[in-house]
Motif scaffolding. Sequence first.
Motif, PDB file in Angstrom:
ATOM      1  N   VAL B 367      41.417  40.324  52.045  1.00 28.80           N
ATOM      2  CA  VAL B 367      41.473  40.474  50.579  1.00 28.80           C
ATOM      3  C   VAL B 367      40.974  39.210  49.908  1.00 28.80           C
ATOM      4  CG1 VAL B 367      43.062  40.667  48.618  1.00 28.80           C
ATOM      5  CG2 VAL B 367      43.299  42.200  50.563  1.00 28.80           C
ATOM      6  N   GLN B 368      41.340  38.054  50.464  1.00 29.16           N
ATOM      7  CA  GLN B 368      40.904  36.786  49.876  1.00 29.16           C
ATOM      8  C   GLN B 368      39.391  36.650  50.018  1.00 29.16           C
ATOM      9  OE1 GLN B 368      43.351  34.053  52.106  1.00 29.16           O
ATOM     10  NE2 GLN B 368      44.871  33.871  50.415  1.00 29.16           N
ATOM     11  N   ALA B 369      38.880  37.112  51.190  1.00 27.71           N
ATOM     12  CA  ALA B 369      37.429  37.038  51.396  1.00 27.71           C
ATOM     13  C   ALA B 369      36.721  37.960  50.402  1.00 27.71           C
ATOM     14  CB  ALA B 369      37.091  37.420  52.849  1.00 27.71           C
ATOM     15  N   LEU B 370      37.240  39.103  50.257  1.00 28.32           N
ATOM     16  CA  LEU B 370      36.640  40.058  49.325  1.00 28.32           C
ATOM     17  C   LEU B 370      36.703  39.510  47.892  1.00 28.32           C
ATOM     18  CD1 LEU B 370      38.025  43.440  50.694  1.00 28.32           C
ATOM     19  CD2 LEU B 370      35.642  42.767  50.603  1.00 28.32           C
ATOM     20  N   ALA B 371      37.782  38.884  47.606  1.00 26.79           N
ATOM     21  CA  ALA B 371      37.923  38.364  46.237  1.00 26.79           C
ATOM     22  C   ALA B 371      36.927  37.256  45.950  1.00 26.79           C
ATOM     23  CB  ALA B 371      39.347  37.833  46.045  1.00 26.79           C
ATOM     24  N   ARG B 372      36.685  36.389  46.939  1.00 25.87           N
ATOM     25  CA  ARG B 372      35.723  35.300  46.734  1.00 25.87           C
ATOM     26  C   ARG B 372      34.323  35.842  46.481  1.00 25.87           C
ATOM     27  NH1 ARG B 372      38.815  32.620  50.738  1.00 25.87           N
ATOM     28  NH2 ARG B 372      37.363  33.351  52.392  1.00 25.87           N
ATOM     29  N   ARG B 373      33.938  36.979  47.121  1.00 28.35           N
ATOM     30  CA  ARG B 373      32.602  37.552  46.956  1.00 28.35           C
ATOM     31  C   ARG B 373      32.524  38.448  45.737  1.00 28.35           C
ATOM     32  NH1 ARG B 373      32.086  39.709  53.084  1.00 28.35           N
ATOM     33  NH2 ARG B 373      32.222  37.658  54.114  1.00 28.35           N
ATOM     34  N   GLU B 374      33.581  38.858  45.242  1.00 25.31           N
ATOM     35  CA  GLU B 374      33.565  39.834  44.123  1.00 25.31           C
ATOM     36  C   GLU B 374      33.328  39.123  42.800  1.00 25.31           C
ATOM     37  OE1 GLU B 374      34.041  43.429  44.480  1.00 25.31           O
ATOM     38  OE2 GLU B 374      33.145  43.043  42.497  1.00 25.31           O
ATOM     39  N   SER B 375      32.346  39.738  42.069  1.00 28.04           N
ATOM     40  CA  SER B 375      32.040  39.166  40.750  1.00 28.04           C
ATOM     41  C   SER B 375      32.580  40.021  39.614  1.00 28.04           C
ATOM     42  CB  SER B 375      30.511  39.038  40.603  1.00 28.04           C
ATOM     43  OG  SER B 375      29.909  40.326  40.798  1.00 28.04           O
ATOM     44  N   ASP B 376      32.833  41.227  40.000  1.00 27.34           N
ATOM     45  CA  ASP B 376      33.395  42.135  38.960  1.00 27.34           C
ATOM     46  C   ASP B 376      34.829  41.698  38.634  1.00 27.34           C
ATOM     47  OD1 ASP B 376      34.219  44.142  37.293  1.00 27.34           O
ATOM     48  OD2 ASP B 376      33.899  45.784  38.720  1.00 27.34           O
ATOM     49  N   LYS B 378      37.180  43.128  36.992  1.00 27.41           N
ATOM     50  CA  LYS B 378      38.246  44.135  37.211  1.00 27.41           C
ATOM     51  C   LYS B 378      38.656  44.186  38.668  1.00 27.41           C
ATOM     52  CE  LYS B 378      37.351  47.209  33.355  1.00 27.41           C
ATOM     53  NZ  LYS B 378      36.969  48.550  32.918  1.00 27.41           N
ATOM     54  N   ARG B 379      37.616  44.184  39.554  1.00 29.42           N
ATOM     55  CA  ARG B 379      37.923  44.249  40.995  1.00 29.42           C
ATOM     56  C   ARG B 379      38.633  42.958  41.451  1.00 29.42           C
ATOM     57  NH1 ARG B 379      32.585  47.026  43.813  1.00 29.42           N
ATOM     58  NH2 ARG B 379      32.886  49.093  42.814  1.00 29.42           N
ATOM     59  N   THR B 380      38.114  41.874  40.850  1.00 24.82           N
ATOM     60  CA  THR B 380      38.767  40.592  41.214  1.00 24.82           C
ATOM     61  C   THR B 380      40.270  40.632  40.847  1.00 24.82           C
ATOM     62  OG1 THR B 380      36.712  39.426  40.780  1.00 24.82           O
ATOM     63  CG2 THR B 380      38.719  38.080  40.845  1.00 24.82           C
ATOM     64  N   GLN B 381      40.517  41.157  39.670  1.00 26.35           N
ATOM     65  CA  GLN B 381      41.929  41.295  39.225  1.00 26.35           C
ATOM     66  C   GLN B 381      42.705  42.209  40.165  1.00 26.35           C
ATOM     67  OE1 GLN B 381      43.510  39.683  36.818  1.00 26.35           O
ATOM     68  NE2 GLN B 381      45.441  40.826  37.269  1.00 26.35           N
ATOM     69  N   LEU B 382      42.070  43.282  40.549  1.00 25.50           N
ATOM     70  CA  LEU B 382      42.725  44.233  41.461  1.00 25.50           C
ATOM     71  C   LEU B 382      43.029  43.579  42.803  1.00 25.50           C
ATOM     72  CD1 LEU B 382      43.532  47.232  41.419  1.00 25.50           C
ATOM     73  CD2 LEU B 382      41.337  47.775  42.434  1.00 25.50           C
ATOM     74  N   LEU B 383      42.073  42.798  43.296  1.00 22.10           N
ATOM     75  CA  LEU B 383      42.270  42.129  44.594  1.00 22.10           C
ATOM     76  C   LEU B 383      43.369  41.061  44.486  1.00 22.10           C
ATOM     77  CD1 LEU B 383      38.526  41.771  45.735  1.00 22.10           C
ATOM     78  CD2 LEU B 383      40.300  43.142  46.860  1.00 22.10           C
ATOM     79  N   ALA B 384      43.376  40.407  43.315  1.00 18.70           N
ATOM     80  CA  ALA B 384      44.451  39.378  43.120  1.00 18.70           C
ATOM     81  C   ALA B 384      45.830  40.026  43.126  1.00 18.70           C
ATOM     82  CB  ALA B 384      44.205  38.657  41.780  1.00 18.70           C
ATOM     83  N   GLU B 385      45.936  41.180  42.475  1.00 21.83           N
ATOM     84  CA  GLU B 385      47.231  41.898  42.483  1.00 21.83           C
ATOM     85  C   GLU B 385      47.584  42.337  43.891  1.00 21.83           C
ATOM     86  OE1 GLU B 385      47.013  45.039  39.628  1.00 21.83           O
ATOM     87  OE2 GLU B 385      47.134  43.670  37.890  1.00 21.83           O
TER      88      GLU B 385
END
Lengths: 468, 561
Positions: B367-376, B378-385
């Motif tokens: 999830v942390q890896a995905l969050a670092r690559r995500e620019s969107d 909304k998705r970043t917020q979703l991954l943080a949650e």
Amino acid sequence: MIQPSEEKMLFSFCFRKHLTDPLLAAGRCAAWRVRLAIGLAVIAWPISGQARIEFGASPRSADATVGCMFPLAGRAAIYGRDSIAGMKLALADLAAELPPGTAPKLRILVEDDRSKASVATRIAENFITRDKVRFLCGVVSSGVAQAVSRVSRARQVIMIGTDHASSRLTIEDFHRHYFRVSNDTYTSMAAGARYLANLQKTSGWRRMAFIGPDYDYGHIAWRDLEDAMASQGVRYEMAGHLWPRLYEPDYTAYIAELKAAKPDVIVTALWGGDFIAFLKQALSSGLLDKTRLANFDTGGNFDVLVSLGEQAPSGLILSARHHNNWPETARNRKFVDDFHHLEGRFPTYAAEGAYAGIMAIGRALALAGKRAGNEQLIRTLEGLHLSLPEDPEGYVSHIDAETHQIVQAQAIGEVVPNSAFAPAKVMLGRWVVYRAEELQPPLDLVRSRRVRARGDTGSPAPPPIPTQ
Amino acid sequence: MVIDKSIVRRYVILSVLASTLPVLSIGLLYDRFTGNALEQLLGEKISTHLTATANRLGAYIEARRYQIETLANYPGISGFASARKGETSDEVAALLQIESDLPDLYGILFFAADGRLQLAVPGQAASGPPYWADRPFATAGLPKTTLGETEIIGPMPATGGDSGWLLLRHPLRGRQADQITGYIALHVRLASLTEQLGANAAAGALQPLLRTPAGDFNTVGQAAAAHGEIVAGPEILPGWRPLLEVESMAVLKSFALERRVLLIAALVSAALIVLLFYRLSQQLRKRIGLLLSGAKAISSGQLDHRIAEHGSDEIASVSHAFNAMSGKLKEHLERAVRLEKLAVLGEFASGIAHEIRNPLAAIKTSVQALARRESDPKRTQLLAEMEGEIDRLARVVSDLVDFGRPRHPAPGAVSVRELARRISAIIEPEALVRGVHFSCQGNPDLEVWADPDHLQQIVLNLALNAVQATPAKGAVILRATSENGQVAIEVRDTGCGIPAELLGRVSDPFFTTKTKGVGLGLSISRQLCELNGGQIGIDSAPGHGTVVRVLLPIAKPCQPS
């Protein structure tokens, strides 16, 4: 006094062996006669020995000698001692009351009769034969007095009874030489019957028992009471008559009988030490808890009251021939005070009886003359009026001519605390007084009793009685 | 269980026997002894008394017989009665006077040969007939008893006012021994003879009597009728003997009364003893029965059963011990069950945690890896949650691991002051957010003997629970006090409280009333508390807040500040 052991020794002679051995018996009989002589000497010894008491005028100066017999030893000795003191007071009062120089000089001899008729008889004989007495005087026991009276009659010497009370002496056994100056059983029982009649109205008593000494005084006291009760119309049930001997030492069996009989009232004629002994036993046995005891003739005597100590049993009904606290007259107070001054103690009734005897002799001699003969003296004594300590205010005792019995009032009382006459802590009180006139036996009664005594009513004539 | 041989019953029976048998035995022995003694004494006394009485009576009659025989044989006596007046012997008269002058004699009588009364010599005691003729004197009809030559005439019973009497009459002989010229007689007072009977041997019980041919006479010479049992003494003359009238009831009256009293006393004592022991046994059996039923209930698993405790005697102590034992047993069993439960849960939680922890770590890394690559955004917020939930899940797993495998405590002295400071630092911000007033009170100088981390976790859990349960404007108080050598740490809130039905379950694992949380905080606190030798207690009522009280050993005594 011959004791039973002496008596047995006296008669321990040889009749048993006499039946089988006449020679031996003759020797023993002679020895026995010696013993009898010694015995008689023993009886006679006091007459000439130190037992005699003499006072008053000297033999040479005396107008008359009076030979008196009283018990001076044993239970009744106090009567003798008080009588002597009473006679001394009488001599003093005679000298004081009669005009100067007119009082007869009396020589008084007193001997101990040992309460034995045989001793008194011997003394009286000796008074008459050796001392030439003109008067016999005294005697406490009626049994003894009857024996002396027989001597008086046989020897025609005037006897002045001072302290015995069987009415037989003046009625059945009357003779001209006998006079009595104290109340007799008839008087006492007449007063007693009246008291009991009144008591029955208040207490409702029904059963009566009588206990008296087993000699003539006790029995005639009962007869007199029985007659007086009948004359008063008193209805009662008799619970028993008991007759202990004179000088009975132990009344246990008699008290047990009385307790078993359950009388409401016991009347007794026991006197002197006998009554004191009986009373003590009766009180300690509880006999008097529910029963009243009456002694109308002698029970209120001072020695009885002293013996009660501080006890004042409510059931006692007593009287006597003289009381130290009744009547409250100057004469009685003077007599009691004089006696106390002389003796250091208060008198028993015997003192007043003897006092009255000497007063009667003195007055009779003064009236009839110092040298008057017996007949003149008898006539003087018959009807003699004497003011005595026992007389209530307004009354003067007198001797009845028909009976030669002094006529006096009688007071009956109950025991109450009173320490005015030490050592007594109680005296009689709540007096009921009976007038002298109502206590005199009727003339027809006196005569009928004399007739019966002579056997003139069909009963066998009495056998002759020896008078040695 | 049926008790075949009751100790109580045996004890009662033995006690009754031990107490009544001696009383009854002694009573019976005493009764028998006194009965025999009385019988023997009475028998001997009566026999002795009668023999002595017979001797006295015989001696008295013999003395009088000797006296009259002596007089009859005295010279001059035989002619005395018939002598003319003036011819009588003075010596004989004097002798007769002396002889009659006894209180026992009424007089001396002379009779003619035909029995006619000739002469009476009155004695001092003379009264009535024949000395006075107002009543008749007769000897005809009176019984006669012969004593050698002497005749005993009478006795004549007392009548009316006259005394009873008897005559001892002896013949007088003339010159020829076989010629009877008359008789001389002693007129004897009957009471003087009967007085020889003596006083009553036993007043009211033994009545001495004299049996004569004319009837029975008592001691005072009165005619008497015997009513009781008669014991006859030796005969002193034909028809004359002493008697004892034995009123057996009177003799034994006092004895029988005492005997009856003794018997009644023994019986009453025995009855009282039996009653007393019966009552005692009843009470004992009842109380022991309660003990037994209590033991039975406990043995059947009813650990809540309590035996009533009365008084402070041995049975009360046993009852108390039973109650304490069942309480401890219940507690021990509950703890064992709970520990077993916890152990099972721990094993389970550890297994789960082990299986979850590694995948969760991989998921978090992913999830942390995905969050670092995500620019969107909304998705970043979703991954943080998502990462946040993975952290929360990891904490739950960590709690489960802690709960399932708690660390062994390393106890040491923990300052209450320091503990309060740490807890305040953590709790106060949370409380402030919730509008709850948090305060620390009590003695800060106290020191608790416990593992410091465990203690902080215990108190923190409790304080957090309290703050979370307390509405705004409420208060949570942490208080530390010294109590019986322990330190009491109390967390009190003004929250809504816990219903009674839930109160027993709040410390169970995974039980919670909150919308968030897994329900392990209180369970862990209890577990840690017990590991550190302490106890935890909860007192709560709906609407009145909750008080959780932790008791732990004290490190050293301190004075209150």
